[in-house]
Structure formats: structure tokens, C-alpha cells
Design a protein around this motif. Structure first.
Motif, short mmCIF file in Angstrom:
data_model
loop_
_atom_site.label_atom_id
_atom_site.label_comp_id
_atom_site.label_asym_id
_atom_site.label_seq_id
_atom_site.Cartn_x
_atom_site.Cartn_y
_atom_site.Cartn_z
N VAL A 116 -6.16 2.94 6.07
CA VAL A 116 -5.94 2.53 4.69
C VAL A 116 -5.18 3.65 3.97
N LEU A 117 -4.02 3.29 3.42
CA LEU A 117 -3.12 4.27 2.79
C LEU A 117 -2.67 3.75 1.43
N ARG A 118 -2.28 4.66 0.58
CA ARG A 118 -1.70 4.23 -0.70
C ARG A 118 -0.34 3.59 -0.52
N GLU A 119 0.40 4.08 0.46
CA GLU A 119 1.81 3.71 0.60
C GLU A 119 2.04 2.29 1.10
N CYS A 120 1.05 1.73 1.83
CA CYS A 120 1.28 0.43 2.45
C CYS A 120 0.17 -0.53 2.02
N PRO A 121 0.52 -1.81 1.85
CA PRO A 121 -0.53 -2.77 1.47
C PRO A 121 -1.58 -2.88 2.57
#
Ligand code: F6P
Length: 354
Positions: free
Chosen positions: A194-199
């Protein structure tokens, strides 16, 4: 080479990173090899304000290549941002015959480097942060060691998850950037990243965990970047509630900031440290040493900062005014390349995460 340099200063600032010591050593040894003295400045820019420093000989940097942390200590110095702080720092440089500075650190460190350069003390930056979030460079010192520590820790969690048929949600550092989470997520075989950059499709991830459990999978690792705020712990609870798999939560936090640097970090520190001194002695300033396509190059710090803002979507009005159309196009192309690379890696991670 310009011979005006009598003495250069070296400092580490911002969050420490494994390999900073190796960089301090490389800077010191290179300068001395060129007949230039080196002042080790303690606690980052604060040491310049308080005149906390020591003249370094070759032996002062012996036996530090393998050490984590920074023997020069570090600080995030607010006073340095004030006119008064800056005045004191410049006075210290003049008084101690410091004709140039190599500053090792991240974003904030480079802002300080620009301020010093503008006031007549040429400064060169070396990227040192575990986050690897400095857009101008493909690599920043400390990233590899931090990731290897994450791998070691998570491999251990996996062992015990397998024994007990559990899931472990692991939150890793990286500030707002997901590089550590993405690369370690792949390396530990995480079921979800889980990353900020990708949905992130949470419902799909929960379904996937249930389906994998049905195939006999016993251990589940989920990696969450700390930049996804207030998420990881709650997600662990949700996984347990919705899948019936006992789920533990671990925040690795600062444990990944310490430790002996890996080969990659020591090597990068050596190459960047040597280059930084050469640039300074060649009369250059306000540059950040970067790795681009495996080559060591230098980039104007201000250009690098704007590139960083463009990539992170934090550009302010007027930021790009000083750049030509061609430069702006180059920046855009570079940002696209970087985000395409990131997206591709995330896609790879998801494809092979079963
Ligand atoms: O920039 C390095 C870093 O470790 C980040 O990953 C993290 O968000 C931050 O520093 C933590 O800062 P501090 O050491 O001040 O707690």
C-alpha cells in the motif's frame, strides 16, 4: 583545479542514513589527497552556528566506513533558516577559513546548501537519506541498507506467520515516498503493498487474501508505506475481521535507519564523496551529486528542487519562471520516466504477489 581552497567543511544533516560515515570518509580523504584541510562540522548546520567542529586528519575517519549513523551527528536545524543563524554560520566559516562545504543529507540539507552558496560559501550536496525520495538522483545513500534491514525483519515475521497461519501488516518508513515499501514489498513477496503513489483496491486485496487462504497459503505479509497516513494499523484489524486470519501489526520505524551500510551504500558514498570534493575544488557550487543511469553526475540544486516539486506535485506559482521551455520539457519528460518506472514496478509487484 582552483588553488584557493585552504579548508573545506563536511557535515551531515537531516535524518541520518547508513553510509553517511563512508561519505564523510571519502570527502575527507579526497580533500586531504588534494592538499586541502577538512573541518568536520558536528550536528549539521547547528555546528556551523555554534562553531562545533574539529579539524580532521586521515585517522579521524579511520574505521568508520562500516559504521551506521553519523560520527558527525545530525540535526534538523531551525535556527539555520533565520537570518541571524545564517549570519553566525557564515561568520564561523570565515573565522575558521572554511572556503567550501560538502553537505550530506536530504531536501532540507540542500536548501541550506543553496543559502550558504548565495552568501559566498560554495556548497555541494550529497544525497543521503533512506527514503530515496530526491528526484534528481536515482539513488541516495542509505536506501539499500534500509531496505536490506526491512527484508531481514520481514523474513523473520514471515517465519512465525507461517508457523501460526497469520498475517503481518508491516509499516515501513519513507516519509511521503513509497520507494522503500515498493521495493521491499517485492523483495519479501508481500501479498499486498500500500503506497501513496498508486491506487490501492482494499476490497480486492481482502478478497485476494481470502482466496489465497483457500488455496492453502498460511503466511501473509502486507507492506504499507508510512506516507499512507493512519492506515496500517486499522487495515491489520480489518484483515483479521474480514478474512478470519489472525493479523499482527508491526511498525519498523527507526530500526531501519541504523546498521552497518551495505556494499552499495559504501560504494556510492565513496563515488559521490570523491566527486563532491572534485566539484568544489574545480570552483563549482550549488550542485547536488547524483547517480543517473549508473553514472555519477551533478545537477544544479535549484533545478533539482524544482524537478522534485514537479514530481511530487508541489510546484508553487513562479517556481519555473527562471527555466527555459526546453528545460521545463526535460523536467516533465524526466518526471514521466520516473513515475512510469514506479507504476511498472507496482504492476510487477501485483502480478507476482500470489
Ligand atoms: O527521512 C528519513 C526518515 O527516517 C523518514 O523515513 C521518516 O519519515 C523521518 O525521517 C523520521 O524522522 P525523525 O527521525 O525525525 O523521527
Amino acid at each position: 583545479m582552483s588553488m584557493k581552497f585552504r579548508r573545506i567543511g563536511v557535515l551531515t544533516s537531516g535524518g541520518d542514513a547508513p553510509g553517511m560515515n563512508a561519505a564523510v570518509r571519502a570527502v575527507t580523504r579526497t580533500a586531504i589527497a588534494h592538499g586541502v584541510e577538512v573541518m568536520g562540522i558536528y550536528e549539521g548546520y547547528k555546528g556551523l552556528i555554534n562553531e562545533n567542529m574539529k579539524l580532521f586528519g586521515d585517522r579521524d575517519v579511520s574505521n568508520i566506513i562500516n559504521l551506521g549513523g553519523t560520527i558527525l551527528y545530525s540535526d534538523r536545524c531551525l535556527e539555520f533558516k533565520t537570518e541571524e543563524g545564517m549570519r553566525k554560520a557564515i561568520e564561523t566559516c570565515r573565522k575558521n577559513m572554511i572556503d567550501g562545504i560538502v553537505a550530506i543529507g536530504g531536501d532540507g540539507t540542500f536548501r541550506g546548501a543553496t543559502d550558504l552558496t548565495a552568501r559566498g560559501i560554495p556548497t555541494i550536496g550529497i544525497p543521503g537519506t533512506i527514503d530515496n525520495d530526491i528526484t534528481s538522483t536515482d539513488y541516495s545513500i542509505g536506501f539499500d541498507t534500509a531496505m536490506n534491514t526491512v527484508i531481514q525483519m520481514v523474513d523473520r515475521l514471515r517465519d512465525t506467520c507461517e508457523s501460526h497461519a497469520r498475517c503481518n501488516v508491516v509499516e515501513v518508513m519513507g516519509r511521503n515516498a513509497g520507494y522503500i515499501a515498493l521495493e521491499t514489498g517485492i523483495a519479501v513477496g508481500a501479498t499486498a503493498i500500500v503506497l501513496r503513489e498508486c491506487p490501492f483496491d482494499e476490497a480486492a486485496a481482502l478478497e485476494k487474501i481470502k482466496a489465497l487462504k483457500a488455496t492453502g497459503k498460511r503466511n501473509f505479509i502486507v507492506i504499507v508505506a508510512e506516507g499512507v497516513e493512519n492506515y496500517s494499523e486499522g487495515f491489520a484489524k480489518k484483515i483479521q475481521a474480514e478474512t478470519g486470519i489472525e493479523t499482527k501489526f508491526a511498525r519498523l520505524a527507526h530500526v531501519v535507519r541504523g546498521g552497518s551500510p551495505t556494499l552499495r551504500d559504501r560504494l556510492m558514498a565513496a563515488r559521490m564523496g570523491e566527486e563532491a570534493v572534485n566539484l568544489l575544488l574545480d570552483g563549482k557550487s550549488n550542485l547536488v551529486v547524483c547517480e543517473r543511469d549508473s553514472k555519477i553526475v551533478a545537477m544544479d540544486i535549484t533545478y533539482g528542487q524544482m524537478l522534485d516539486r514537479m514530481y511530487k506535485g508541489t510546484l508553487k506559482d513562479g517556481d519555473l519562471d527562471r527555466f527555459s521551455e526546453a528545460e521545463i520539457e526535460d523536467m516533465k519528460a524526466f518526471c514521466k520516466m520516473r513515475s512510469d518506472w514506479f507504476d511498472k514496478l507496482y504492476q510487477v509487484a501485483n502480478t507476482i504477489s500470489n
